[in-house]
Design a protein around this motif. Structure first.
Motif, short mmCIF file in Angstrom:
data_model
loop_
_atom_site.label_atom_id
_atom_site.label_comp_id
_atom_site.label_asym_id
_atom_site.label_seq_id
_atom_site.Cartn_x
_atom_site.Cartn_y
_atom_site.Cartn_z
N ARG A 11 9.66 -4.35 -3.20
CA ARG A 11 9.49 -4.95 -1.87
C ARG A 11 10.84 -5.28 -1.26
O ARG A 11 11.06 -5.09 -0.06
CB ARG A 11 8.62 -6.21 -2.00
N ILE A 80 1.44 5.05 0.58
CA ILE A 80 0.78 4.04 1.42
C ILE A 80 -0.35 3.43 0.61
O ILE A 80 -1.21 4.15 0.08
CB ILE A 80 0.23 4.67 2.71
N ARG A 81 -0.36 2.14 0.50
CA ARG A 81 -1.42 1.46 -0.25
C ARG A 81 -2.68 1.39 0.60
O ARG A 81 -2.61 1.34 1.83
CB ARG A 81 -0.96 0.07 -0.66
N SER A 83 -4.63 -1.09 1.04
CA SER A 83 -4.68 -2.33 1.82
C SER A 83 -3.82 -2.23 3.07
O SER A 83 -4.16 -2.80 4.12
CB SER A 83 -4.22 -3.51 0.95
N GLU A 84 -2.70 -1.50 2.97
CA GLU A 84 -1.82 -1.33 4.13
C GLU A 84 -2.48 -0.43 5.17
O GLU A 84 -2.41 -0.70 6.38
CB GLU A 84 -0.48 -0.76 3.69
N ALA A 87 -5.15 -2.36 6.86
CA ALA A 87 -4.58 -3.30 7.82
C ALA A 87 -4.26 -2.60 9.14
O ALA A 87 -4.48 -3.16 10.23
CB ALA A 87 -3.32 -3.95 7.25
N ARG A 111 -0.27 5.63 12.16
CA ARG A 111 -1.09 5.83 10.97
C ARG A 111 -1.07 7.30 10.55
O ARG A 111 -0.86 7.62 9.37
CB ARG A 111 -2.52 5.38 11.27
#
Length: 331
Positions: A11, A80-81, A83-84, A87, A111
């Motif tokens: 991160r 890319i996760r 959850s991301e 979101a 996206r």
């Protein structure tokens, strides 16, 4: 190294890559909620794991860490996760719900661009997982009354705000008269009613609100203008309880919620600058400064007789005859 610490260092690398001037210890303290000493230890580990990091001092003699941006493999390695991606999808839905089609479209493009940078198998997996996550979270556009915007006019205003350009509006006033306005647009206020915040070119220099549903036509003039650097849209919008602002109504507001209603009222932020007082009998008193008595009355009606308006007197007189005791639930 633990998995948690490894994830934290990744991160940190993302932050150092994405920020033009790199990151400082204060950025880490804010991101991870740690103390100064922990941030220092984290950056020593970061320097060991990522020897390519560039370290420099800024004008305030604070050390900053920056990662080179030339290697596109970093994005592919990270991926890319789900959850991301979820979101991003939720942000698109919120933008569409709030009548911001331009922002929704740009989020969709972002996206797609991120997914295009991923290997196809990873992209498909992320999309599938994100779709399941959205379904599990039960996200949907909130039902309820709102004025449907004219998307053509909204597109013109959005383009004018971006440049910025002055615009000419054909505007229907409250008295039914039609007039042309030459304006410097500064922002949009979203709510049940949507307003354009703008300053008339030939006016007194004050900002005005113009209801979007009363704009009959909008055109960009092609003439640019310089924004007032001292204008704060957030502070300007806080002068109103909802979207409507009146200088004549602006002033202190005080509401007292009964002990029965207080637990529910504590869950609300009625105004970004509110002050809350817990009373000895369990009641809750909320104070703030704003205008828009009509919108306040619309909201207060939902609380029945479980809220008392201490001030202003004009608002108290507006709702006193309409307080009910038979509502089966609070907002």
């Amino acid at each position: 190294m633990s998995y948690a610490k490894a994830a934290d260092l990744l991160r940190v690398a993302e932050m150092a890559l994405s920020r033009y001037d790199g990151i400082s210890l204060s950025d880490l303290i804010e991101e991870f909620g740690c103390d100064h000493r922990t941030a220092q230890r984290m950056m020593r580990s970061f320097e060991t794991v990522f020897p390519q990091v560039v370290i420099r001092e800024d004008e305030d003699r604070r050390r900053r860490w920056q990662m080179p941006r030339h290697d596109s493999r970093w994005l592919q390695a990270q991926g890319i996760r789900d959850s991301e991606l979820a979101a991003l999808d939720m942000a698109v839905k919120r933008a569409e719900r709030d009548a911001a089609p331009d922002e929704a479209q740009r989020l969709k493009v972002l996206r797609d661009r991120l997914l295009a940078a991923m290997p196809s198998s990873q992209a498909r997996r992320a999309e599938t997982d994100a779709e399941a996550l959205l379904e599990a979270q039960g996200f949907a556009s909130r039902p309820g009354p709102r004025v449907a915007p004219d998307l053509r006019i909204l597109g013109v205003l959005t383009e004018a705000l971006r440049a910025p350009w002055t615009v000419t509006l054909t505007y229907l006033s409250a008295d039914g008269s039609m007039s042309d306005r030459l304006l410097e647009p500064y922002g949009l206020l979203l709510g049940i009613r949507r307003y354009l915040v703008a300053r008339p070119v030939d006016g007194d220099g004050k900002m005005r609100r113009f209801r979007l549903d009363r704009i009959r036509d909008a055109k960009i003039t092609g003439q640019s203008f310089s924004r007032d650097p001292g204008f704060d849209l957030q502070r300007f919008s806080s002068q109103a309880f909802g979207s409507y602002h009146s200088e004549a109504e602006y002033g202190p507001v005080e509401w007292r919620f009964s002990p029965l209603a207080a637990p529910v009222a504590r869950q609300f932020e009625f105004h970004p600058e509110q002050e809350v007082t817990e009373e000895e009998d369990g009641a809750l008193t909320v104070r703030f400064s704003a205008s828009g008595h009509m919108e306040m009355a619309w909201h207060l009606y939902q609380w029945g007789d479980q809220v008392d308006v201490i001030g202003p007197p004009a608002l108290r007189a507006m709702i006193d005859a309409h307080r009910r005791s038979d509502f089966p639930a609070l907002p």
